[in-house]
Write an enzyme that holds these catalytic residues in place. Structure first.
Site, PDB file in Angstrom:
ATOM      1  N   GLY A  44       0.769  -1.251   0.000  1.00 17.97           N
ATOM      2  CA  GLY A  44       0.000   0.000   0.000  1.00 17.97           C
ATOM      3  C   GLY A  44       0.791   1.286   0.000  1.00 17.97           C
ATOM      4  O   GLY A  44       0.294   2.326  -0.427  1.00 17.97           O
ATOM      5  N   GLU A  99       3.616   4.203   6.054  1.00 13.73           N
ATOM      6  CA  GLU A  99       2.411   3.350   6.012  1.00 13.73           C
ATOM      7  C   GLU A  99       1.327   4.047   5.188  1.00 13.73           C
ATOM      8  O   GLU A  99       1.252   5.285   5.156  1.00 13.73           O
ATOM      9  CB  GLU A  99       1.964   3.091   7.470  1.00 13.73           C
ATOM     10  CG  GLU A  99       0.649   2.381   7.669  1.00 13.73           C
ATOM     11  CD  GLU A  99       0.597   0.943   7.146  1.00 13.73           C
ATOM     12  OE1 GLU A  99       0.936   0.737   5.977  1.00 13.73           O
ATOM     13  OE2 GLU A  99       0.165   0.059   7.904  1.00 13.73           O
ATOM     14  N   ASP A 100       0.482   3.248   4.554  1.00 14.23           N
ATOM     15  CA  ASP A 100      -0.594   3.853   3.755  1.00 14.23           C
ATOM     16  C   ASP A 100      -1.771   4.284   4.620  1.00 14.23           C
ATOM     17  O   ASP A 100      -2.303   5.375   4.458  1.00 14.23           O
ATOM     18  CB  ASP A 100      -1.060   2.877   2.649  1.00 14.23           C
ATOM     19  CG  ASP A 100      -1.550   1.530   3.190  1.00 14.23           C
ATOM     20  OD1 ASP A 100      -1.352   1.239   4.387  1.00 14.23           O
ATOM     21  OD2 ASP A 100      -2.117   0.752   2.397  1.00 14.23           O
ATOM     22  N   ASP A 103      -5.520   1.932  10.653  1.00 10.85           N
ATOM     23  CA  ASP A 103      -6.944   1.657  10.867  1.00 10.85           C
ATOM     24  C   ASP A 103      -7.125   1.256  12.336  1.00 10.85           C
ATOM     25  O   ASP A 103      -7.181   2.110  13.212  1.00 10.85           O
ATOM     26  CB  ASP A 103      -7.335   0.557   9.863  1.00 10.85           C
ATOM     27  CG  ASP A 103      -8.809   0.265   9.808  1.00 10.85           C
ATOM     28  OD1 ASP A 103      -9.613   1.173  10.023  1.00 10.85           O
ATOM     29  OD2 ASP A 103      -9.172  -0.900   9.536  1.00 10.85           O
ATOM     30  N   LYS A 131      -7.435   6.503  10.133  1.00  9.42           N
ATOM     31  CA  LYS A 131      -8.878   6.309  10.351  1.00  9.42           C
ATOM     32  C   LYS A 131      -9.092   6.138  11.858  1.00  9.42           C
ATOM     33  O   LYS A 131      -9.270   5.021  12.353  1.00  9.42           O
ATOM     34  CB  LYS A 131      -9.292   5.035   9.599  1.00  9.42           C
ATOM     35  CG  LYS A 131     -10.699   5.060   9.055  1.00  9.42           C
ATOM     36  CD  LYS A 131     -11.100   3.698   8.548  1.00  9.42           C
ATOM     37  CE  LYS A 131     -10.576   3.339   7.200  1.00  9.42           C
ATOM     38  NZ  LYS A 131     -11.022   1.988   6.766  1.00  9.42           N
ATOM     39  N   PHE A 152     -14.184   2.729   3.332  1.00 10.56           N
ATOM     40  CA  PHE A 152     -13.130   1.897   2.762  1.00 10.56           C
ATOM     41  C   PHE A 152     -12.359   2.707   1.729  1.00 10.56           C
ATOM     42  O   PHE A 152     -12.900   3.113   0.699  1.00 10.56           O
ATOM     43  CB  PHE A 152     -13.683   0.604   2.167  1.00 10.56           C
ATOM     44  CG  PHE A 152     -12.614  -0.439   2.062  1.00 10.56           C
ATOM     45  CD1 PHE A 152     -12.241  -1.177   3.176  1.00 10.56           C
ATOM     46  CD2 PHE A 152     -11.925  -0.629   0.872  1.00 10.56           C
ATOM     47  CE1 PHE A 152     -11.201  -2.107   3.100  1.00 10.56           C
ATOM     48  CE2 PHE A 152     -10.889  -1.552   0.786  1.00 10.56           C
ATOM     49  CZ  PHE A 152     -10.528  -2.286   1.910  1.00 10.56           C
ATOM     50  N   ASP A 159      -5.453  -0.425  -1.998  1.00  7.73           N
ATOM     51  CA  ASP A 159      -6.324  -1.304  -2.794  1.00  7.73           C
ATOM     52  C   ASP A 159      -7.560  -1.768  -2.053  1.00  7.73           C
ATOM     53  O   ASP A 159      -7.651  -1.697  -0.822  1.00  7.73           O
ATOM     54  CB  ASP A 159      -5.542  -2.554  -3.204  1.00  7.73           C
ATOM     55  CG  ASP A 159      -5.382  -3.527  -2.028  1.00  7.73           C
ATOM     56  OD1 ASP A 159      -4.956  -3.072  -0.945  1.00  7.73           O
ATOM     57  OD2 ASP A 159      -5.702  -4.717  -2.183  1.00  7.73           O
ATOM     58  N   ARG A 165      -5.553   0.450  -6.969  1.00  5.71           N
ATOM     59  CA  ARG A 165      -4.283   1.056  -6.530  1.00  5.71           C
ATOM     60  C   ARG A 165      -3.832   2.162  -7.470  1.00  5.71           C
ATOM     61  O   ARG A 165      -3.128   3.077  -7.079  1.00  5.71           O
ATOM     62  CB  ARG A 165      -3.161   0.008  -6.517  1.00  5.71           C
ATOM     63  CG  ARG A 165      -3.234  -0.992  -5.403  1.00  5.71           C
ATOM     64  CD  ARG A 165      -1.901  -1.739  -5.297  1.00  5.71           C
ATOM     65  NE  ARG A 165      -2.049  -3.020  -4.635  1.00  5.71           N
ATOM     66  CZ  ARG A 165      -2.054  -3.193  -3.317  1.00  5.71           C
ATOM     67  NH1 ARG A 165      -1.927  -2.163  -2.504  1.00  5.71           N
ATOM     68  NH2 ARG A 165      -2.178  -4.393  -2.786  1.00  5.71           N
TER      69      ARG A 165
HETATM   70  P1  IMP Z   1      -4.874  -2.054  10.848  1.00  5.01           P
HETATM   71  O1  IMP Z   1      -3.992  -3.142  11.324  1.00  5.01           O
HETATM   72  O2  IMP Z   1      -6.335  -2.317  11.174  1.00  5.01           O
HETATM   73  O3  IMP Z   1      -4.454  -0.670  11.325  1.00  5.01           O
HETATM   74  O4  IMP Z   1      -4.859  -2.073   9.273  1.00  5.01           O
HETATM   75  C1  IMP Z   1      -3.826  -1.566   8.549  1.00  5.01           C
HETATM   76  C2  IMP Z   1      -3.802  -2.158   7.185  1.00  5.01           C
HETATM   77  O5  IMP Z   1      -5.081  -2.632   6.749  1.00  5.01           O
HETATM   78  C3  IMP Z   1      -3.404  -1.074   6.176  1.00  5.01           C
HETATM   79  O6  IMP Z   1      -2.019  -1.038   5.996  1.00  5.01           O
HETATM   80  C4  IMP Z   1      -4.142  -1.514   4.942  1.00  5.01           C
HETATM   81  O7  IMP Z   1      -3.348  -2.453   4.234  1.00  5.01           O
HETATM   82  C5  IMP Z   1      -5.378  -2.210   5.454  1.00  5.01           C
HETATM   83  N1  IMP Z   1      -6.531  -1.276   5.500  1.00  5.01           N
HETATM   84  C6  IMP Z   1      -7.132  -0.773   6.586  1.00  5.01           C
HETATM   85  N2  IMP Z   1      -8.144   0.059   6.242  1.00  5.01           N
HETATM   86  C7  IMP Z   1      -8.166   0.061   4.885  1.00  5.01           C
HETATM   87  C8  IMP Z   1      -8.976   0.764   3.919  1.00  5.01           C
HETATM   88  O8  IMP Z   1      -9.887   1.548   4.213  1.00  5.01           O
HETATM   89  N3  IMP Z   1      -8.667   0.514   2.618  1.00  5.01           N
HETATM   90  C9  IMP Z   1      -7.674  -0.342   2.235  1.00  5.01           C
HETATM   91  N4  IMP Z   1      -6.895  -0.986   3.101  1.00  5.01           N
HETATM   92  C10 IMP Z   1      -7.139  -0.790   4.414  1.00  5.01           C
END
Ligand code: IMP
Length: 177
Positions: A44, A99-100, A103, A131, A152, A159, A165
């Site tokens: 990402g 990081e992209d 979440d 987020k 999302f 992606d 992407r």
């Molecule tokens: P976390 O571990 O819940 O913070 O998730 C982080 C990872 O989940 C990110 O690096 C993304 O790869 C993926 N992710 C979380 N939210 C989204 C979204 O809204 N769109 C796409 N990928 C997401």
């Protein structure tokens, strides 16, 4: 949601460009005189990383790391492992993780703990998007591009199931749960 879901623009490519410039200015100032190692989380972060490094007038180096989360669908399970790791030691380096999207925070918390054990001189986080409404673990984001709503997110490297992407804007797609 299906692969035909239509993406809606959240931040235009112009807004993204301006924000990446602003982040590069902050990072450039903070790391002046240093040779930071930027670690991008695949896949990402690759578009963001590519734009960011070309705006940094620093003798930086680049690495990538691939993580996998044993989860179902779009939910992170929290059980994360390193699939493809670092090729060189980071001990004593000034490490900046790229990081992209942050979440729940589970992925980045895991990675920061993993890297911290390798004793870098400093360890900071730059995230394109955040987020915060979904957070399960507190995360300090040192350099943040955009705060996004609980939608999302796709585009600019991010992606949905490997799709979208390539979009130059940061978008969201409707999720039907
Ligand atoms: P976390 O571990 O819940 O913070 O998730 C982080 C990872 O989940 C990110 O690096 C993304 O790869 C993926 N992710 C979380 N939210 C989204 C979204 O809204 N769109 C796409 N990928 C997401």
């Amino acid at each position: 949601m299906n692969s035909q879901s239509k993406p809606h623009i959240l931040f235009t490519r112009e807004e993204v460009e301006a924000t990446v410039k602003k982040l590069a200015a902050e990072i450039g100032k903070d790391y002046q005189g240093k040779c930071p190692l930027l670690i991008g989380i695949l896949k990402g972060s690759f578009v963001f990383m590519a734009d960011l490094i070309r705006l940094l007038d620093l003798p930086l180096e680049v690495e990538f790391i691939t993580l996998s989360s044993y989860g179902k669908g779009k939910e992170s399970s929290g059980k994360i492992r390193v699939v493809k790791g670092l090729r060189a030691p980071i001990k004593g380096r000034d490490v900046l993780v790229i990081e992209d999207i942050v979440d729940t925070g589970l992925t980045i918390s895991f990675l920061l703990d993993y890297l911290r054990k390798k004793k870098p001189a400093s360890l900071k986080l730059c995230a394109l998007t955040d987020k915060p409404s979904r957070r399960q673990i507190p995360v300090t984001i040192d350099y943040l591009g955009f705060t996004v709503p609980n939608k999302f997110i796709v585009g600019y490297g991010i992606d949905w199931d490997e799709k979208f992407r390539y979009l130059p804007d940061i978008c969201f797609v409707e999720v039907e749960d």
